[in-house]
Design a protein around this motif. Sequence first.
Motif, PDB file in Angstrom:
ATOM      1  N   ARG A 160     -10.082  10.972  -5.517  1.00  0.00           N
ATOM      2  CA  ARG A 160      -9.685   9.653  -6.034  1.00  0.00           C
ATOM      3  C   ARG A 160      -8.731   9.850  -7.203  1.00  0.00           C
ATOM      4  O   ARG A 160      -8.934  10.734  -8.042  1.00  0.00           O
ATOM      5  N   THR A 161      -7.682   9.027  -7.219  1.00  0.00           N
ATOM      6  CA  THR A 161      -6.663   9.159  -8.266  1.00  0.00           C
ATOM      7  C   THR A 161      -6.116   7.781  -8.615  1.00  0.00           C
ATOM      8  O   THR A 161      -6.094   6.891  -7.761  1.00  0.00           O
ATOM      9  N   PRO A 162      -5.660   7.599  -9.844  1.00  0.00           N
ATOM     10  CA  PRO A 162      -5.004   6.323 -10.167  1.00  0.00           C
ATOM     11  C   PRO A 162      -3.641   6.198  -9.482  1.00  0.00           C
ATOM     12  O   PRO A 162      -3.181   5.102  -9.202  1.00  0.00           O
ATOM     13  N   TRP A 163      -2.959   7.352  -9.242  1.00  0.00           N
ATOM     14  CA  TRP A 163      -1.608   7.309  -8.666  1.00  0.00           C
ATOM     15  C   TRP A 163      -1.417   8.461  -7.690  1.00  0.00           C
ATOM     16  O   TRP A 163      -1.691   9.606  -8.036  1.00  0.00           O
ATOM     17  N   VAL A 164      -0.930   8.130  -6.491  1.00  0.00           N
ATOM     18  CA  VAL A 164      -0.560   9.199  -5.559  1.00  0.00           C
ATOM     19  C   VAL A 164       0.934   9.072  -5.252  1.00  0.00           C
ATOM     20  O   VAL A 164       1.456   7.963  -5.100  1.00  0.00           O
ATOM     21  N   VAL A 165       1.603  10.221  -5.212  1.00  0.00           N
ATOM     22  CA  VAL A 165       3.032  10.224  -4.881  1.00  0.00           C
ATOM     23  C   VAL A 165       3.233  11.016  -3.586  1.00  0.00           C
ATOM     24  O   VAL A 165       2.895  12.207  -3.516  1.00  0.00           O
ATOM     25  N   GLY A 166       3.780  10.360  -2.594  1.00  0.00           N
ATOM     26  CA  GLY A 166       4.092  11.025  -1.328  1.00  0.00           C
ATOM     27  C   GLY A 166       5.437  11.709  -1.427  1.00  0.00           C
ATOM     28  O   GLY A 166       6.482  11.055  -1.504  1.00  0.00           O
ATOM     29  N   CYS A 167       5.396  13.035  -1.449  1.00  0.00           N
ATOM     30  CA  CYS A 167       6.628  13.847  -1.369  1.00  0.00           C
ATOM     31  C   CYS A 167       6.492  14.670  -0.092  1.00  0.00           C
ATOM     32  O   CYS A 167       6.804  15.859  -0.059  1.00  0.00           O
ATOM     33  N   ASP A 168       5.976  14.013   0.937  1.00  0.00           N
ATOM     34  CA  ASP A 168       5.574  14.720   2.148  1.00  0.00           C
ATOM     35  C   ASP A 168       6.568  14.561   3.288  1.00  0.00           C
ATOM     36  O   ASP A 168       6.204  14.597   4.463  1.00  0.00           O
ATOM     37  N   GLY A 169       7.851  14.394   2.925  1.00  0.00           N
ATOM     38  CA  GLY A 169       8.914  14.518   3.908  1.00  0.00           C
ATOM     39  C   GLY A 169       9.066  13.338   4.846  1.00  0.00           C
ATOM     40  O   GLY A 169       8.412  12.294   4.712  1.00  0.00           O
ATOM     41  N   PHE A 170       9.974  13.538   5.821  1.00  0.00           N
ATOM     42  CA  PHE A 170      10.394  12.465   6.740  1.00  0.00           C
ATOM     43  C   PHE A 170       9.224  11.727   7.392  1.00  0.00           C
ATOM     44  O   PHE A 170       9.212  10.505   7.455  1.00  0.00           O
ATOM     45  N   SER A 171       8.227  12.478   7.874  1.00  0.00           N
ATOM     46  CA  SER A 171       7.133  11.828   8.612  1.00  0.00           C
ATOM     47  C   SER A 171       5.990  11.406   7.698  1.00  0.00           C
ATOM     48  O   SER A 171       4.857  11.205   8.163  1.00  0.00           O
ATOM     49  N   SER A 172       6.254  11.274   6.436  1.00  0.00           N
ATOM     50  CA  SER A 172       5.260  10.992   5.390  1.00  0.00           C
ATOM     51  C   SER A 172       4.036  10.170   5.825  1.00  0.00           C
ATOM     52  O   SER A 172       4.133   8.979   6.151  1.00  0.00           O
ATOM     53  N   VAL A 173       2.893  10.816   5.782  1.00  0.00           N
ATOM     54  CA  VAL A 173       1.630  10.130   6.031  1.00  0.00           C
ATOM     55  C   VAL A 173       1.352   9.151   4.889  1.00  0.00           C
ATOM     56  O   VAL A 173       0.807   8.055   5.100  1.00  0.00           O
ATOM     57  N   VAL A 174       1.726   9.547   3.692  1.00  0.00           N
ATOM     58  CA  VAL A 174       1.491   8.686   2.522  1.00  0.00           C
ATOM     59  C   VAL A 174       2.261   7.366   2.686  1.00  0.00           C
ATOM     60  O   VAL A 174       1.707   6.282   2.489  1.00  0.00           O
ATOM     61  N   ARG A 175       3.545   7.480   3.097  1.00  0.00           N
ATOM     62  CA  ARG A 175       4.345   6.254   3.298  1.00  0.00           C
ATOM     63  C   ARG A 175       3.759   5.422   4.433  1.00  0.00           C
ATOM     64  O   ARG A 175       3.617   4.197   4.312  1.00  0.00           O
ATOM     65  N   GLN A 176       3.394   6.068   5.522  1.00  0.00           N
ATOM     66  CA  GLN A 176       2.888   5.320   6.680  1.00  0.00           C
ATOM     67  C   GLN A 176       1.557   4.647   6.378  1.00  0.00           C
ATOM     68  O   GLN A 176       1.341   3.496   6.752  1.00  0.00           O
ATOM     69  N   ALA A 177       0.674   5.368   5.671  1.00  0.00           N
ATOM     70  CA  ALA A 177      -0.637   4.778   5.362  1.00  0.00           C
ATOM     71  C   ALA A 177      -0.490   3.592   4.413  1.00  0.00           C
ATOM     72  O   ALA A 177      -1.323   2.681   4.410  1.00  0.00           O
ATOM     73  N   ALA A 178       0.576   3.592   3.624  1.00  0.00           N
ATOM     74  CA  ALA A 178       0.819   2.453   2.712  1.00  0.00           C
ATOM     75  C   ALA A 178       1.545   1.316   3.435  1.00  0.00           C
ATOM     76  O   ALA A 178       1.828   0.274   2.828  1.00  0.00           O
ATOM     77  N   GLU A 179       1.877   1.560   4.706  1.00  0.00           N
ATOM     78  CA  GLU A 179       2.587   0.563   5.525  1.00  0.00           C
ATOM     79  C   GLU A 179       3.896   0.138   4.876  1.00  0.00           C
ATOM     80  O   GLU A 179       4.206  -1.056   4.758  1.00  0.00           O
ATOM     81  N   ILE A 180       4.652   1.138   4.448  1.00  0.00           N
ATOM     82  CA  ILE A 180       5.991   0.886   3.910  1.00  0.00           C
ATOM     83  C   ILE A 180       6.991   1.152   5.045  1.00  0.00           C
ATOM     84  O   ILE A 180       7.000   2.242   5.619  1.00  0.00           O
ATOM     85  N   ASP A 181       7.830   0.160   5.366  1.00  0.00           N
ATOM     86  CA  ASP A 181       8.798   0.327   6.458  1.00  0.00           C
ATOM     87  C   ASP A 181       9.870   1.347   6.080  1.00  0.00           C
ATOM     88  O   ASP A 181      10.287   1.421   4.922  1.00  0.00           O
ATOM     89  N   PHE A 182      10.311   2.091   7.090  1.00  0.00           N
ATOM     90  CA  PHE A 182      11.355   3.100   6.885  1.00  0.00           C
ATOM     91  C   PHE A 182      12.563   2.608   7.680  1.00  0.00           C
ATOM     92  O   PHE A 182      12.661   2.814   8.894  1.00  0.00           O
ATOM     93  N   VAL A 183      13.481   1.941   6.983  1.00  0.00           N
ATOM     94  CA  VAL A 183      14.498   1.139   7.658  1.00  0.00           C
ATOM     95  C   VAL A 183      15.777   1.950   7.882  1.00  0.00           C
ATOM     96  O   VAL A 183      16.283   2.587   6.960  1.00  0.00           O
ATOM     97  N   GLY A 184      16.309   1.893   9.093  1.00  0.00           N
ATOM     98  CA  GLY A 184      17.563   2.596   9.364  1.00  0.00           C
ATOM     99  C   GLY A 184      17.637   3.014  10.812  1.00  0.00           C
ATOM    100  O   GLY A 184      17.090   2.350  11.681  1.00  0.00           O
TER     101      GLY A 184
END
Length: 407
Positions: A160-184
């Motif tokens: 558990r953390t107050p802040w997580v930063v996804g620096c996990d590349g193109f297929s980022s699980v962190v971005r996907q789990a946050a449901e952030i669209d990857f537009v382009g």
Amino acid sequence: MALKPGERVVIVGCGPVGMVLTLALYRKGIPVTLLERADAPIEDQRAAAIQPSSLEMLAELGITDEIHQRGLISPTFHYRDRASGELVAEFDFSTLDDMTDFPYVIQYEQFKLVETIIREIGETPDVALRFSCEVTGHVQDSEGVEISFSNEIGEMESIRTPWVVGCDGFSSVVRQAAEIDFVGFTYPEKFVKIGSDFDFQEAGQALCIRNFFSDPGEWCNLFKVNGYGPPGIWRTVFPVPADEPDEECLSHEGVQARLQKFFPKDGDYNIIYTGLYHVHQRVAESFRKGRVVVAGDAAHVNNPIGGLGMNGGIHDAVALGDRLSKVAAGAPAELLDLYSRQRHKAQMDGVQATSIANKKLMEATDPAIRREQLDAVRATAENPAKARAYCLNAALYTSLEKANAVI
Ligand SMILES: Cc1cc2nc3c(=O)[nH]c(=O)nc-3n(C[C@H](O)[C@H](O)[C@H](O)COP(=O)(O)OP(=O)(O)OC[C@H]3O[C@@H](n4cnc5c(N)ncnc54)[C@H](O)[C@@H]3O)c2cc1C
């Protein structure tokens, strides 16, 4: 919300961006746990060009001595016509020496940048680098984020953390789990990278260290890196048509044929490595969602012509290191929205726009458009004011200026 005693920022991904961010936070005294799925830092042969603007930031973080010692300094870059070999334009970052201590690119492979930072941080309780830890998802509430990952012994664990930063590349699980669209979009063709110890410069081609060969049939980028040398490795990058099978492209015959067509020579090329890449132009709709932030390729990807992708990620990491350390010390979390807005702007107006234009310059097929584009780049190089503006954009200073104007 300030970090409480014992709390740590979690960074996912031990690529160049995750490590620059780790160093930036470490310098500010913010404790970090970094989770990386590989069992050790990856020997990734993708990026090498570190731009002047990024060198300035890395100097602030205190790591440019080793980069200078082990890298290849390259003040100029060339645009050439592949068919004729003609030098269309030379741009020289030395002309920026009135504004930067680093008026050049340094060719320094991204895995070496990661190595340098790991060495610089050394053993400290403030930074826990956990390899063989693959993040599978996260759930956030108003107080923090619960991150799930399979750990070093293959068991599921959560942190558990107050802040997580996804620096996990193109297929980022962190971005996907946050449901952030990857537009382009994704290009239909792939890019192949071929590293060889054949010395193109010595073969009398009047090349510099970074060369872009425009061609309507098959453009080529040609760069030198030190590898574990000297004498070093020349990397070529070519487009691969969508209908060319991967095995054919990467076969001995396929690789030799591509290089022999580019520069015919007696005997086979000695190949050090190859890589085949999908290429995209995509930007996250937002770089922050609640307690989840993204940076580097997790937030944006672009074609590699011009050497901008990792540099944009380094700029993210340094900007985020500043904002997140303030938030972790009690400043309003809205500072992270500013990070998101500024870096989104830097991507859209800088890295994305420039890399798309660079690709068009390399590949134009219509003879009239091609001539017009090459004449324009030649005219730009011959006009000192325009050449300076071109260099400022290529070195990502212009994108930083635009980003900093966003409030
Ligand atoms: C051919 C080519 C040439 C390039 N040349 C240049 C160049 O010269 N200059 C430039 O600026 N850019 C260049 N780029 C772009 C550059 O390689 C990328 O922008 C850069 O690698 C992004 O760094 P990153 O740290 O964001 O992501 P990555 O380097 O992709 O690192 C992500 C890390 O996260 C880890 N990871 C992923 N998922 C998980 C998970 N679920 N759990 C834990 N860990 C995870 C991965 O194992 C990896 O270590 C090039 C790209 C290509 C394809």
